[in-house]
Write an enzyme that holds these catalytic residues in place. Sequence first.
Site, PDB file in Angstrom:
ATOM      1  N   HIS A 236       0.796  -1.233   0.000  1.00 28.59           N
ATOM      2  CA  HIS A 236       0.000   0.000   0.000  1.00 28.59           C
ATOM      3  C   HIS A 236       0.834   1.292   0.000  1.00 28.59           C
ATOM      4  CE1 HIS A 236      -3.422  -2.553   1.050  1.00 28.59           C
ATOM      5  NE2 HIS A 236      -2.725  -3.042   2.051  1.00 28.59           N
TER       6      HIS A 236
HETATM    7  C1  BDR Z   1      -3.004   0.769   5.251  1.00 28.36           C
HETATM    8  O1  BDR Z   1      -3.217   0.290   6.580  1.00 28.36           O
HETATM    9  C2  BDR Z   1      -2.023  -0.219   7.124  1.00 28.36           C
HETATM   10  O2  BDR Z   1      -2.229  -1.507   7.567  1.00 28.36           O
HETATM   11  C3  BDR Z   1      -0.980  -0.129   6.034  1.00 28.36           C
HETATM   12  O3  BDR Z   1       0.272   0.255   6.579  1.00 28.36           O
HETATM   13  C4  BDR Z   1      -1.499   0.911   5.098  1.00 28.36           C
HETATM   14  O4  BDR Z   1      -1.114   2.215   5.492  1.00 28.36           O
HETATM   15  C5  BDR Z   1      -3.653  -0.178   4.260  1.00 28.36           C
HETATM   16  O5  BDR Z   1      -5.010  -0.309   4.522  1.00 28.36           O
END
Ligand code: BDR
Length: 306
Positions: A236
Amino acid sequence: MTRRVCIIDTDPGTDDALAIWLALAAPQLDVRLVTVAGGNVGIDHTLRNARAIIGLARQPVPVVAGAQGPLLGAFRSETQVHGADGLAGVALPEGPPAAPGIAADAIRDLLRAEPRVTLIGIGPATNLALALATEPALIGHVEEIVLMTGAWSEGNITASAEFNAWSDPESLAMLLECGRPVTLATLELTGQALVTPDRIAALRAAGGGACLDAAARILAAVPPSRRFGHRGHPLHDPCAIAWLIDPTLFTHRDVHVHVECGGIARGRTVVDRWARGGAAANARLLDTLDADGFFALLTGRLASLA
Ligand code: BDR
Ligand code: CA
């Protein structure tokens, strides 16, 4: 080349680690401050991890602690992906101590000192929202806000919400309404950055630096995702950084985004991709990603770090 002055607000977090290293390795970005919130795990872990991530890259960027939880509502961590320590069990050497002070103050200090600062949010939006809410005159110094947050189809923490948006929806709504350009890397975009065994192998093969090695170990330790048929997991947060380094890897559209703050739809980002509601756009939605180009960028940049 003019380097963008940036603040990264983060909750490391496996993908946060790679995002921070990618930003530190990018000649286009001048990362001046890393602020930390509780998010993927509690702030004791996220702060320790942020210090370790910066220390491994051997760059003198101050790390400042911030919000332990959201403006409203309870804190909840996300240990299924990131493990109890936030880095999926990959131990990094202890980093330098945190800089004194509180994240929102440090953000405002840098905004006061610099006429144009890009805010990069890859965790719950609390620290950024607090900084802007407590001295709104500084909003004019925000060049752009780039966030990994939200989803327009399904969520990843609830049926309808993405984790960062769900963690502090009120803060996210404040950022969307602050009047400065906001760019969103949502789950639909980050799902195109799928980490597969082949891509981890390519990363490993690119060199022997400590950050690259740690990045490969972290990626290998994250469990494959059910949402993607266990073919890999989405990377992400580095997508938000890649947008600032090479926007040609993306397509995008302007949209209106509304954030639901309560009840079963807490953190739902209602993204009007086809301008059905007629409301003026308040965000740029990143739509598609050249995934091979993205992983080539990530690999090349991480290989250039210590
Ligand atoms: C986001 O949530 C966190 O778990 C990850 O680091 C990312 O920023 C993805 O949904
Ligand atoms: Ca994150």
